[in-house]
Design a protein around this motif. Structure first.
Motif, PDB file in Angstrom:
ATOM      1  N   GLY A 414       0.957  -1.249  -0.019  1.00  0.00           N
ATOM      2  CA  GLY A 414       0.141  -0.068   0.008  1.00  0.00           C
ATOM      3  C   GLY A 414       0.959   1.306   0.021  1.00  0.00           C
ATOM      4  N   PHE A 415       0.160   2.170  -0.465  1.00  0.00           N
ATOM      5  CA  PHE A 415       0.966   3.707  -0.508  1.00  0.00           C
ATOM      6  C   PHE A 415       0.077   4.774   0.165  1.00  0.00           C
ATOM      7  CE2 PHE A 415       2.618   1.033  -3.820  1.00  0.00           C
ATOM      8  CZ  PHE A 415       4.206   1.213  -3.571  1.00  0.00           C
ATOM      9  N   PHE A 416       0.724   5.696   0.530  1.00  0.00           N
ATOM     10  CA  PHE A 416      -0.002   7.024   1.094  1.00  0.00           C
ATOM     11  C   PHE A 416      -0.199   7.768  -0.245  1.00  0.00           C
ATOM     12  CE2 PHE A 416       2.209   5.420   4.689  1.00  0.00           C
ATOM     13  CZ  PHE A 416       1.219   5.571   5.867  1.00  0.00           C
ATOM     14  N   PRO A 417      -1.191   8.817  -0.187  1.00  0.00           N
ATOM     15  CA  PRO A 417      -1.534   9.652  -1.062  1.00  0.00           C
ATOM     16  C   PRO A 417      -0.329  10.594  -1.596  1.00  0.00           C
ATOM     17  CG  PRO A 417      -3.241   9.529   0.448  1.00  0.00           C
ATOM     18  CD  PRO A 417      -1.976   8.780   1.278  1.00  0.00           C
ATOM     19  N   PRO A 418      -0.221  11.018  -2.617  1.00  0.00           N
ATOM     20  CA  PRO A 418       0.649  12.156  -2.980  1.00  0.00           C
ATOM     21  C   PRO A 418       0.705  13.362  -2.022  1.00  0.00           C
ATOM     22  CG  PRO A 418      -0.795  12.244  -4.661  1.00  0.00           C
ATOM     23  CD  PRO A 418      -1.435  11.181  -3.678  1.00  0.00           C
ATOM     24  N   GLU A 419       1.855  14.144  -1.963  1.00  0.00           N
ATOM     25  CA  GLU A 419       1.550  15.392  -1.191  1.00  0.00           C
ATOM     26  C   GLU A 419       1.064  16.485  -2.218  1.00  0.00           C
ATOM     27  OE1 GLU A 419       2.244  15.530   1.848  1.00  0.00           O
ATOM     28  OE2 GLU A 419       4.240  14.661   2.182  1.00  0.00           O
TER      29      GLU A 419
END
Length: 466
Positions: A414-419
């Motif tokens: 999983g990945f966090f949203p972009p800045e």
């Protein structure tokens, strides 16, 4: 090299006569180059040398070995048993049980390694206590405990309030669950001891040597300011720094501070509270309060989930006394009113590499067959980093074993949203969690919106909630 030294690390340096930090000033050939001199890198180097003493292993570290998270964490020696529900969801029942068992075995293996190699790291295998400090936290460990018990794999037992108060040394706890598998360690002494052992085994260690770039050729090359290392295999053990150095992994973690204080020695007062053993105590918040006593009668208290870094940058504030010292001191006074007059000796903080799942992950950088990495310990790296060394050394050696076949080595889950969405969202969720848990402390009903926002951070806790 940093001028600020967190308390554990500073104390460890005072107890040794370390070799002068010798930066790399030449070009080298090696079988293996390890970038990063913390727990993960050192356990990997040691595991490689144990398996194949003839390997040439070179390690570079940007500061001193252990100056990062390994020398500044809370020293709570925990397992992955409390994340069993997450492990089962991600990897299946059989693999989850195997990982839990391996993480429990690691506690004893670390203690034995220290005995075998005369590392006086103050390892105390006195157990782990997860508690409830308000009614909203009651039963939060039930789901994990019941599932582990169903498979005959639980080392945990529920305790009534009066027993928890005695074990934890504080009347703030109203219930809890205890496992004898766990405890505490002086993290700076442990990592410096590992560096000493690695050198004795023949690992070449160059400190004050940051990696400037990595050439991902058929034979990878690690480039530093004054030299290069060409190696058959490269291990990247940079933890929180991985996200800024390698774009493919930039959203795999969220870098957030964990902040700590430690008292002056007060052994007589601790004797009165009953907190004289090395048990690691964690409450059941999402961003937990955790504490433990030390061998010389100090008390350390910490809390995670404080300063989120925009773009996962390594902030200057991570190498300074904690800006949360006052709130940590207030929490300390709430837990231990009998210790009101005990002075705070030091505060510090550091970056924690929070993964989306709360579980560390390992893999090959950009699918390169000779470049491996492992990080994402999510504030629980003292014990699991030992497993990281087993995993990464197995990958380097091309072994066919339970670690190289494990889904743990398939990269982030999983990945966090972009800045800026990640940073804005992280701070919004953190503030909602604070409001929710403050309301629960007062016996009030939290806002529904805060409860919903807090749900996005469920993986951040040290244990899966029921």
């Amino acid at each position: 090299m940093s001028e600020f030294r967190p308390w554990w690390f500073e104390q460890a340096l005072l107890k040794e006569t370390p070799p002068a930090a010798a930066p790399l000033r030449q070009d080298l050939q090696a079988d293996v180059c390890i970038v990063g001199g913390g727990y993960t890198g050192l356990w990997t180097a040691i595991s490689l040398k144990i398996a194949k003493p003839e390997l040439s292993v070179v390690m570079i570290e940007k500061d001193l070995c252990g100056s990062g998270a390994s020398g500044r964490n809370g020293g709570c020696l925990l397992t992955l048993a409390t994340k069993f529900l997450t492990l089962k969801r991600l990897f299946g029942e059989a693999e989850a049980l195997r990982i839990v068992k391996a993480s429990e075995d690691a506690v004893y293996q670390i203690a034995q390694f220290c005995r075998d190699h005369q590392i006086d790291a103050e390892v105390r295998v006195d157990g782990t206590l997860y508690t409830a400090t308000n009614t909203a936290q009651l039963g939060s460990m039930d789901g994990v405990m019941n599932e582990l018990a169903r498979h005959g794999a639980s080392t945990w037992v529920g305790l009534p309030g009066h027993e928890v108060k005695l074990m934890a040394g504080s009347d703030l706890h109203i219930a809890g669950a205890f496992s004898p598998v766990g405890g505490s360690v002086q993290p700076g002494l442990l990592v410096r001891g590992l560096a000493r052992v690695a050198r004795a085994m023949g690992v070449q260690i160059f400190e004050a040597t940051p990696m400037e770039r990595l050439i991902e050729g058929a034979r990878p090359v690690v480039v530093t300011a004054h030299g290069k290392i060409s190696a058959g295999r490269v291990v990247l053990a940079l933890n929180a720094s991985m996200a800024t150095m390698f774009p493919a992994l930039s959203r795999s973690i969220a870098v957030v501070s964990s902040d700590m204080i430690i008292t002056e020695p007060c052994p007589d007062l601790l004797q009165r509270t009953g907190l004289t053993r090395g048990v690691a105590v964690c409450d059941s918040r999402i961003f937990v309060n955790y504490y433990r006593s030390t061998a010389e009668g100090r008390l350390m208290l910490g809390k995670g989930g404080n300063t989120f870094s925009y773009g996962n940058r390594m902030l200057a504030g991570f190498d300074q006394p904690s800006t949360y010292q006052q709130s940590l001191t207030d929490a300390f006074r709430r837990f231990f009113p009998a210790l009101q007059d005990v002075a705070i000796a030091a505060s510090w903080n550091g970056p924690s590499d929070r993964s989306v799942t709360g579980i560390p992950f390992f893999g090959r950088l950009n699918q390169h067959p000779g470049i491996f990495y492992g990080f994402g310990y999510s504030g629980n790296g003292v014990g699991p980093a030992y497993l990281g060394g087993q995993i990464l050394s197995s990958l380097v050696l091309g072994a066919d074993n339970e670690w190289t076949r494990s889904p743990l080595v398939t990269g982030p889950r999983g990945f966090f949203p972009p800045e800026p969405i990640r940073w804005l969202g992280a701070n919004m969720v953190r503030n909602a969690i604070r409001r929710k848990e403050n309301a629960e402390d007062k016996g009030a009903q939290p806002w529904l919106w805060d409860c919903k926002l807090a749900g996005f951070a469920a993986a951040a806790g040290k244990s899966d909630k029921a």
